[in-house]
Motif scaffolding. Structure first.
Motif, short mmCIF file in Angstrom:
data_model
loop_
_atom_site.label_atom_id
_atom_site.label_comp_id
_atom_site.label_asym_id
_atom_site.label_seq_id
_atom_site.Cartn_x
_atom_site.Cartn_y
_atom_site.Cartn_z
N TYR B 501 0.67 -1.17 0.09
CA TYR B 501 0.16 -0.01 -0.10
C TYR B 501 0.87 1.26 -0.02
CZ TYR B 501 -4.85 -1.47 0.13
OH TYR B 501 -5.98 -2.01 -0.12
N ARG B 503 3.92 1.55 -1.15
CA ARG B 503 4.28 1.94 -2.53
C ARG B 503 3.37 2.52 -3.40
NH1 ARG B 503 10.04 -0.23 -2.81
NH2 ARG B 503 10.06 -0.57 -0.61
N LEU B 504 1.95 1.94 -3.39
CA LEU B 504 1.05 2.53 -4.07
C LEU B 504 0.80 3.83 -3.98
CD1 LEU B 504 -1.75 -0.44 -4.20
CD2 LEU B 504 -0.53 0.91 -6.24
N SER B 505 0.76 4.17 -2.61
CA SER B 505 0.55 5.66 -2.14
C SER B 505 1.92 6.60 -2.40
CB SER B 505 0.13 5.83 -0.71
OG SER B 505 1.30 5.54 0.03
N SER B 506 2.72 6.05 -2.92
CA SER B 506 3.81 6.87 -3.57
C SER B 506 3.93 6.82 -5.06
CB SER B 506 5.20 6.56 -2.71
OG SER B 506 4.75 6.48 -1.34
N TYR B 507 2.91 6.43 -5.71
CA TYR B 507 3.03 6.52 -7.27
C TYR B 507 3.93 5.32 -7.46
CZ TYR B 507 1.78 11.43 -7.67
OH TYR B 507 0.93 12.55 -7.66
N ARG B 508 4.45 4.43 -6.66
CA ARG B 508 5.34 3.47 -7.03
C ARG B 508 4.52 2.10 -7.33
NH1 ARG B 508 8.56 6.97 -5.75
NH2 ARG B 508 10.88 6.92 -6.61
N THR B 509 3.59 2.23 -8.44
CA THR B 509 2.97 1.16 -8.89
C THR B 509 3.71 -0.20 -9.25
OG1 THR B 509 1.62 2.78 -9.98
CG2 THR B 509 0.79 0.77 -9.88
N ASP B 513 3.08 -3.88 -7.59
CA ASP B 513 2.92 -5.18 -8.44
C ASP B 513 3.79 -6.18 -8.09
OD1 ASP B 513 0.75 -3.96 -9.60
OD2 ASP B 513 1.93 -3.31 -11.40
#
Lengths: 336, 540, 235
Positions: B501, B503-509, B513
């Motif tokens: 989460y 990573r997701l919330s720092s654009y690091r999709t 993944d």
């Protein structure tokens, strides 16, 4: 019996902690949100830079987001370890002040430059970003040029937005709509509803849907494209400039009354609006700096949307009306 | 049949567990209820509350019905085909959705069923003008079936495999047609476990939160859990949150009661001679065709979204992710927590089973004893309904005076995870132990085999398999859980889903993944652990 | 000679059915417990074995009051119709558990176990798993275990009911042989009049939870004056 045992235990731990704390150098405890302290966030660099100037240790405690930060402070009340709370936004300020936990900073903050000239005696801005609709240029050739175009546009072109009940960007969109449409906001929401693919609990979910190509538009920030341009070298994702103006989110920090070293806390707040701190913000927090940086921003930031007008509601007004507006939103969005 | 000491020990264990659970769940509720709020801003039972209550229950009923309706043919087909190619791996695959962080599963599903997913691309190529949207009730149902059908299928399959091998000989001998086999053998076995499984899935769906919001399409799709979360996080109104939580528990308990009355659980009779199962039915071509179709459909339904997670995950630099300090730290934390949660939940389940066994063994249990047994059963079940955010917040308040909460957080998260896993573990362990006792109880008693000797020689060898299954269930659940961690956030307590989460919330999709893929692989490993020993059984 | 098993004014209620047993069974003899199905034969056996405890009355086994004793503390061995063996343990272990529940075995015990297996005709089967045996072989293994246990009382609940007639005969012979060697008290539940004649010296006839008749087996088999018994013997 149990209570007695507990308090003895508590006293013993407390004693132990205070003894061990004294043995070390001064510590500044900063409560913030998680992405601030992550490896690629501003945290590590800020810590390093400040520790060089203060002969102290900076201890970050990262919770989920700004709202969780305030909740945590409320839970801890006067016993909080925090010296500084970093990462509340302007919407939360009056609630934060109502806790009575914060102390006016008493600093000269003329260095702060944020749109709308926001200033406050307790909280100091350290960065800001305008909310914006970010779109995928590969799919959207004619992005909306105003909030009205977004509302009235082709309902087959979808957008993912966040829920104002659970997220700050969601609340941001709610306030933006209210600022532009006023009493007509429910009708506007009822129209926009047809373009909304889905309403997610937080920013991450919505942005995830967007970057996976599921939806061509997402509610985010004007600064989001900077990340893709700087880190991924692509200008595929762009923010749409809206003619009415953009709602702003200003992130602030403040010091707590219960701080064990108020001079140190004040020193950190001063550092927060100095170029050393501000230099770190753009490419780690992906927000606009709230004061001078020592070097010009990366080129990508020059290409970002520069809103002509900035919306910002007083936080007292928000605190007073938030629930009613959310109810209004719920009714409009649930209509069939 | 139990010795007095055994009975006493069983009751004592159960009592301890019950008090432990009650204290663990009750104390934070009490603390939050006593929280001083100047004035509760909104009335509790507004039209809004009733509307989301209605939606919560409605979607949960539908999700449960669909999950089970899909799971039954899958379990029947798998039970009928003990030698289906790759069967063991299909069963293992069914353990995966459980350990996936919900958002990752949702993104995987969207990759297949979404507007840009495979299904829609196919339909558009076939000449459809507009993509078919899964957002709304259909999306919620799809996701709930994806997460819960495999759970139901696994538990149903286990029930079918507990049937005595003689039944299949018998049915073949009697020349039973497939319909009769279903009516007289399979359905009674399945029907016995359906109330329990349905209850479990119902609770999972009723408390579902992220899935409902992400796929629900708008606030018309809102569950009570969202309102609880909102009142605790945004409004900070603990008494309201608790009231909503009680509403959630009360309504769900009511519905479960109805389910149990509609499908009374029968006595699980039957003992096998310990031979491996051979099936003689379903040798006709249509039967074979049907089973293959069902198994393939179910496998595709599960594997496609997982494959889309894998494809996305391979885009990340997996090696540098796995070797990064952040990942290693998070993996260590996650494993320690999952291990502790798994062990704790197994211990508590065993204690509860022992206590219920002790009560069942009493010749004429008094009303207290019977009530206690029912209470234990109910508690081990309904704990799933206590929102983790309530537990977390309450405990935070209680532990605060003891110093830095971050130090207690891992233990607390493990305990919350253990509590959440309890109903699953009970579902796996209780019937297995019951069958085992029926087979060996009198014999052990008459030979005087008790205590450690019974544990080591009689119980463990037979129960090792269900114990491992239960343990891997619990660990997977804990590994995929995010909820309990949220409030305690500190750099010391980063778990794997938390890392995803963040990573997701720092654009690091991309990183997210990749991490999701790694989490999936870990869960697959756990599933292999949980199904260990099944290969040997095939040759037995 | 003392009575082997005494049920002294034993009363028991299970659900809606109640049982009343008052009898003394001779030591060192084979007694058949018989009656229509559902009459309470197995309940009587369970009372002696300790799987049920009486609401009132006493159970005395070999002169000792066993009323409140756990099954494992009673001087009895047991053979059920099925599930006499732990299916995941080999025959040697299954028999050995009869000597020591924790399987602490001396060298003598080892010898005794192998000999017992030989005695019941399962020599060399020590390492076999129960799943690989026939029903008769499994019951033989159960006999081997009662041999090594050396308890004065052997309780059997329809031990041969699941076997085919030829096997039943040879098992009956094995039982009688063993009984002659050990002179133990045997209680066998059966619903087969032929088996009563073949095995038992005494018979107890039970109907509706009560003992209708307690007599030498020969006398029992000749009784036609009690309708329930007449029905049973002719049916």
């Amino acid at each position: 019996m149990r209570r007695i045992a507990l308090s003895i235990f508590a006293a013993a731990t407390g004693l132990f902690l205070s003894v061990s704390a004294h043995a070390q150098e001064k510590t500044l405890t900063v409560y913030t949100y998680e992405s601030f302290v992550s490896d690629w966030g501003p945290g590590p660099k800020v810590k390093e830079a400040f520790e060089k100037t203060c002969a102290c240790k900076v201890d970050f405690v990262g919770v989920a987001d700004g709202v969780a930060l305030l909740t945590r402070l409320k839970l801890e009340d006067e016993n909080t370890d925090a010296d500084i709370a970093l990462g509340l936004d302007t919407n939360l300020i009056s609630e934060a002040k109502a806790t009575g936990l914060f102390e006016p900073h008493g600093l000269d903050i003329s260095a702060v430059k944020v749109p709308g000239n926001y200033s406050d005696d307790t909280f100091i801005p350290y960065d800001y970003g305008h909310f914006a609709v970010v779109y995928d240029t590969k799919v959207m050739k004619n992005p909306p040029r105003s909030l009205k175009e977004l509302v009235d546009g082709d309902p087959s072109q979808k957008i993912a937005i966040e829920d104002p009940r659970t997220s700050t960007p969601g609340l941001g969109l709610l306030l933006w709509m209210k600022s532009v449409y006023g009493d007509q906001a429910p009708e506007a929401w009822a129209k926009l509803k047809n373009r909304v693919l889905t309403v997610t609990p937080g920013w991450s979910e919505a942005y995830g849907l967007f970057t996976k190509g599921e939806v061509p538009m997402v509610f985010s920030y004007t600064t989001s494209p900077a990340y893709h341009m700087v880190e991924e070298k692509t200008d595929r994702y762009q923010a749409a400039s809206f003619s009415e103006g953009h709602y702003i989110q200003i992130e602030v920090g403040g010091m707590l009354k219960g701080s064990s070293d108020k001079d140190l806390a004040r020193q950190f707040l001063k550092f927060m609006i100095s170029p050393e701190f501000q230099d770190v913000i753009p490419t780690t927090n992906w927000m606009m700096p709230a004061a001078e940086t020592s070097e010009p921003l990366p080129e990508a930031f020059g290409k970002l949307v520069q809103p002509k007008k900035t919306f910002l509601m007083g936080s007292d007004e928000i605190a007073k009306n938030r629930q009613a507006w959310i109810d209004e939103w719920l009714t409009a969005m649930s209509r069939n | 049949m139990l010795t007095h000491a055994e009975r006493r020990r069983g009751i004592a264990c159960g009592l301890t567990s019950f008090l432990g659970i009650a204290l663990f769940a009750g104390a934070p509720i009490a603390v939050l209820l006593s929280w001083d709020v100047e004035s509760t801003q909104t009335r509790l039972f507004t039209a809004y509350t009733w509307r989301i209550l209605r939606f919560t229950l409605w979607q949960a009923v539908l999700s449960t019905t669909l999950s089970i309706a899909f799971a039954i043919p899958v379990a029947l087909a798998l039970a009928r085909r003990p030698h289906f190619p790759g069967r063991l791996w299909i069963v293992r695959l069914m353990a995966l959705p459980m350990g996936l962080p919900v958002l990752i599963g949702a993104l995987g599903l969207i990759g297949i069923w979404g507007r840009q997913g495979i299904i829609n691309s196919l339909l558009l190529k076939l000449g459809l003008e507009q993509p078919v949207s899964i957002y709304g009730l259909s999306g919620i149902l799809l996701a709930h079936v994806f997460f819960n059908m495999p759970l139901a299928a696994r538990l149903l399959l286990a029930a079918l495999e507990r049937l005595p091998a003689e039944y299949w000989l018998l049915s073949a001998g009697l020349g039973m047609k497939p319909l009769s086999v279903f009516r007289f053998i399979e359905w009674p076995a399945v029907q016995r476990v359906i109330p329990g499984i349905a209850g479990l899935i119902f609770m999972l769906c009723a408390t579902s939160f992220t899935l409902v919001l992400v796929l629900g399409g708008g606030p018309a799709a809102t569950t009570l859990e969202v309102a609880i979360y909102q009142s605790l996080r945004f409004d900070f109104d603990p008494p309201r949150a608790i009231a909503l939580a009680f509403l959630q528990i009360g309504m769900t308990a009511l519905i479960l009661l109805v389910v149990i009355t509609l499908f009374p659980a029968l006595d699980d009779a039957g003992a096998t001679a310990g031979r491996s199962t051979r099936r003689f039915d379903g040798r006709t071509l249509p039967a074979l065709f049907w089973d293959v179709l069902v198994i393939l459909l179910a496998t595709a339904f599960l594997i496609l979204p997982l494959a889309s997670i894998v494809t996305a995950g391979l885009g990340a630099n997996l090696w540098s992710l796995v070797t990064s300090a952040a990942f290693l730290r998070a993996a260590r934390t996650s494993f320690a927590i999952a291990l502790a949660a798994g062990l704790l939940t197994i211990l508590v389940s065993l204690a509860i089973v022992a206590a219920r066994e002790a009560v069942a063994d009493m010749k004429r249990p008094g009303r207290t004893a019977k009530g206690f047994s029912a209470l234990l059963g109910g508690t081990s079940y309904l704990v799933l309904l206590v929102p983790p955010v309530v537990l977390g917040t309450g405990w935070f308040l209680m532990l605060r005076p003891l110093g830095d909460v971050a130090r207690f957080a891992p233990a607390l998260v493990a305990a919350i995870n253990a509590l959440m896993a309890l109903p699953f573990v009970m579902r796996v362990l209780a019937p297995a132990i019951e069958t085992h006792r029926k087979r060996t109880g009198r014999l052990s008693a008459s030979l005087g085999i008790s205590g450690l000797s019974r544990l080591g020689r009689i119980d463990l060898p037979v129960l090792a398999k269900p114990l491992l299954t239960a343990f891997s269930f619990a660990m997977a659940l804990s590994l995929g859980d995010l909820g309990a961690v949220a409030l305690f956030g500190s750099s010391d307590l980063t778990t794997l889903p938390w890392l995803v989460y963040s990573r997701l919330s720092s654009y690091r999709t991309n990183d997210a993944d990749g991490l999701a893929l790694i989490l999936g692989i870990i869960c697959l490993g756990l599933a292999m652990l949980g199904t260990a020993g099944q290969r040997e059984a095939k040759h037995g | 000679m003392a009575d082997g098993i005494v049920l002294e004014k034993v009363e028991l209620r299970l659900g809606t059915r109640d049982f009343r047993f008052d009898c003394a069974l001779p030591a060192g003899a084979v007694t058949a417990v018989t009656g229509p199905s559902g009459s309470g034969k197995s309940t009587l056996l369970n009372l002696v074995a300790g799987f049920e405890t009486p609401d009132r009355g006493r159970v005395v086994i070999a002169g000792d009051d066993a009323t409140d004793k756990h099954p494992s503390e009673r001087p009895v061995s047991l053979i059920f119709q099925d599930n006499n063996l732990f299916t995941h343990l080999d025959l040697f272990t299954n028999v050995g558990l009869g000597i020591s529940p924790s399987l602490k075995l001396s060298a003598e015990d080892w010898k005794a176990i192998s000999e017992a297996l030989v005695r019941v005709g399962l020599g060399g089967f020590d390492k076999r798993m129960p799943g690989t045996l026939s029903g008769g072989e499994r019951q033989r293994a159960a006999f081997a275990r009662t041999l090594v246990r050396r308890k004065p009382v052997l309780l059997m609940d329809e031990p041969f009911a699941a076997l085919d007639p030829g096997l039943r005969l040879s098992m009956a012979n094995l039982l009688l042989d063993l009984h002659r060697e050990t002179r133990n008290t045997v209680l066998i539940v059966t619903h087969d009049p032929d088996e009563v004649g073949r095995l038992a010296e005494h018979a107890v006839f039970i109907d509706h939870g009560r003992i209708l008749l307690q007599a030498p087996a020969k006398e029992f088999l000749g009784r036609r004056d009690i309708p329930a018994i007449a029905d049973f013997l002719s049916g």
